[in-house]
Enzyme design. Sequence first.
Site, PDB file in Angstrom:
ATOM      1  N   ASN A 211       0.846  -1.192   0.000  1.00  0.00           N
ATOM      2  CA  ASN A 211       0.000   0.000   0.000  1.00  0.00           C
ATOM      3  C   ASN A 211       0.885   1.247   0.000  1.00  0.00           C
ATOM      4  O   ASN A 211       2.064   1.185   0.362  1.00  0.00           O
ATOM      5  CB  ASN A 211      -0.955  -0.003   1.204  1.00  0.00           C
ATOM      6  CG  ASN A 211      -0.230  -0.199   2.524  1.00  0.00           C
ATOM      7  OD1 ASN A 211       0.602   0.614   2.897  1.00  0.00           O
ATOM      8  ND2 ASN A 211      -0.539  -1.284   3.231  1.00  0.00           N
ATOM      9  N   PRO A 212       0.346   2.402  -0.420  1.00  0.00           N
ATOM     10  CA  PRO A 212       1.162   3.621  -0.506  1.00  0.00           C
ATOM     11  C   PRO A 212       1.800   4.043   0.814  1.00  0.00           C
ATOM     12  O   PRO A 212       2.901   4.594   0.808  1.00  0.00           O
ATOM     13  CB  PRO A 212       0.157   4.666  -1.003  1.00  0.00           C
ATOM     14  CG  PRO A 212      -0.831   3.878  -1.799  1.00  0.00           C
ATOM     15  CD  PRO A 212      -0.983   2.590  -1.034  1.00  0.00           C
ATOM     16  N   TYR A 213       1.130   3.790   1.925  1.00  0.00           N
ATOM     17  CA  TYR A 213       1.733   4.123   3.220  1.00  0.00           C
ATOM     18  C   TYR A 213       3.030   3.354   3.419  1.00  0.00           C
ATOM     19  O   TYR A 213       4.089   3.929   3.704  1.00  0.00           O
ATOM     20  CB  TYR A 213       0.747   3.816   4.351  1.00  0.00           C
ATOM     21  CG  TYR A 213       1.348   3.916   5.732  1.00  0.00           C
ATOM     22  CD1 TYR A 213       1.920   5.102   6.181  1.00  0.00           C
ATOM     23  CD2 TYR A 213       1.343   2.820   6.596  1.00  0.00           C
ATOM     24  CE1 TYR A 213       2.473   5.191   7.449  1.00  0.00           C
ATOM     25  CE2 TYR A 213       1.885   2.904   7.869  1.00  0.00           C
ATOM     26  CZ  TYR A 213       2.450   4.088   8.289  1.00  0.00           C
ATOM     27  OH  TYR A 213       3.004   4.179   9.544  1.00  0.00           O
ATOM     28  N   GLY A 214       2.979   2.040   3.251  1.00  0.00           N
ATOM     29  CA  GLY A 214       4.180   1.219   3.403  1.00  0.00           C
ATOM     30  C   GLY A 214       5.241   1.552   2.371  1.00  0.00           C
ATOM     31  O   GLY A 214       6.439   1.576   2.670  1.00  0.00           O
ATOM     32  N   LYS A 217       7.007   4.858   3.291  1.00  0.00           N
ATOM     33  CA  LYS A 217       7.949   4.643   4.393  1.00  0.00           C
ATOM     34  C   LYS A 217       9.186   3.889   3.919  1.00  0.00           C
ATOM     35  O   LYS A 217      10.310   4.191   4.336  1.00  0.00           O
ATOM     36  CB  LYS A 217       7.262   3.865   5.524  1.00  0.00           C
ATOM     37  CG  LYS A 217       6.312   4.687   6.371  1.00  0.00           C
ATOM     38  CD  LYS A 217       7.064   5.624   7.305  1.00  0.00           C
ATOM     39  CE  LYS A 217       6.143   6.277   8.310  1.00  0.00           C
ATOM     40  NZ  LYS A 217       6.866   7.149   9.264  1.00  0.00           N
TER      41      LYS A 217
END
Length: 406
Positions: A211-214, A217
């Site tokens: 996902n874009p969050y992971g 990061k």
Amino acid sequence: MIPLNRRASQTRGGMEYFDARRKPHNVGKVIAALVLTTLCIFILKQSPGFGGSSVFSRHEPGVTHVLVTGGAGYIGSHASLRLLKDNYRVTIVDNLSRGNMGAVKVLQELFPQPGRLQFIYADLGDQKTVNKIFAENAFDAVMHFAAVAYVGESTLEPLRYYHNITSNTLLILEAMASHGVKTLIYSSTCATYGEPEKMPIVETTRQLPINPYGKAKKMAEDIILDFTKGRKDMAVMILRYFNVIGSDPEGRLGEAPRPELREHGRISGACFDAALGIIPGLKVKGTDYPTTDGTCIRDYIDVTDLVDAHVKALNKAEPSKVGIYNVGTGRGRSVKEFVDACKKATGVNIKIEYLSRRPGDYAEVYSDPTKINTELNWTAQYTDLKESLSVAWRWQKSHPRGYGSN
């Protein structure tokens, strides 16, 4: 000649002429003003900020000044509390888009002494602002928490996540390099691993975020690693932590997401909202995962343990070294287990609604904390799920509207 009937104090040609008989009175006023001005200058010189300088702008022997980005947020405020308790000097920078000024006020009331804590309202996406903050403050270390951090939201607004997480981290690193700040404790996430085939997750597990969050990061981590390769004086710790729960055991701080963000928030927040009657019930997203009871399995880490790991990482950080650590309990619990514990902690029979999976979620994630146990002498202490939720519930129950109520 001046006509006899004109007073000497009358104006001529836009100028004013004063009667000599009033001079002693005016001289007295001037003398009084000079005395007052001298007194004010003397008092000002005694103040820490005289001449544009303050204790925050000077390095002081025996004092470690830590910049805490995102320090008004849930985790950042708890980290700031721990640092202040341990006699660090703390500067919080936050734009309050996700954080809460109420948390900062609690810290200011707990530590009102000059030179302990300052708050700067700023956007870390503004390069000039970031450089100004570093230029005006003598930081010894940075704890970088500031980030948007909701998996579901990241799938809806991916560009926002890349800007906020990846780009902002780059600006922080550039400012650190320009101003000689050589210690970084970076707040990362288990979301960088994606959905590994093998459990538990170790630090060498391949990172394949889904996902874009992971992904954001992971990109920030890569930038940090590349940056440190050319700078042997940098001391860096990257902490990949798992699902955070709990709150300050003494009830001073808690989790208070903005109302518009509740739908994206942590499962604990949703459980408490349901128990308080703010929402009609808890929505469990996904019951068809390849797990024992069909719900996701996660490693729940208490925020008090998490900030302890950050402080230990700060104390152990060494120049020319990068430490990467998983911060978790090493035990996975299913969402159904979590909900049962939340019901017991709150004493409320929360209504549960089962829905389809949330985009970007993964079935099972839990850590192997052996490395951090061994190298940083850190072990999770608050591992009773019901007890952590009970502590958090006490704060939520006494603050149903967050920091705006008590």
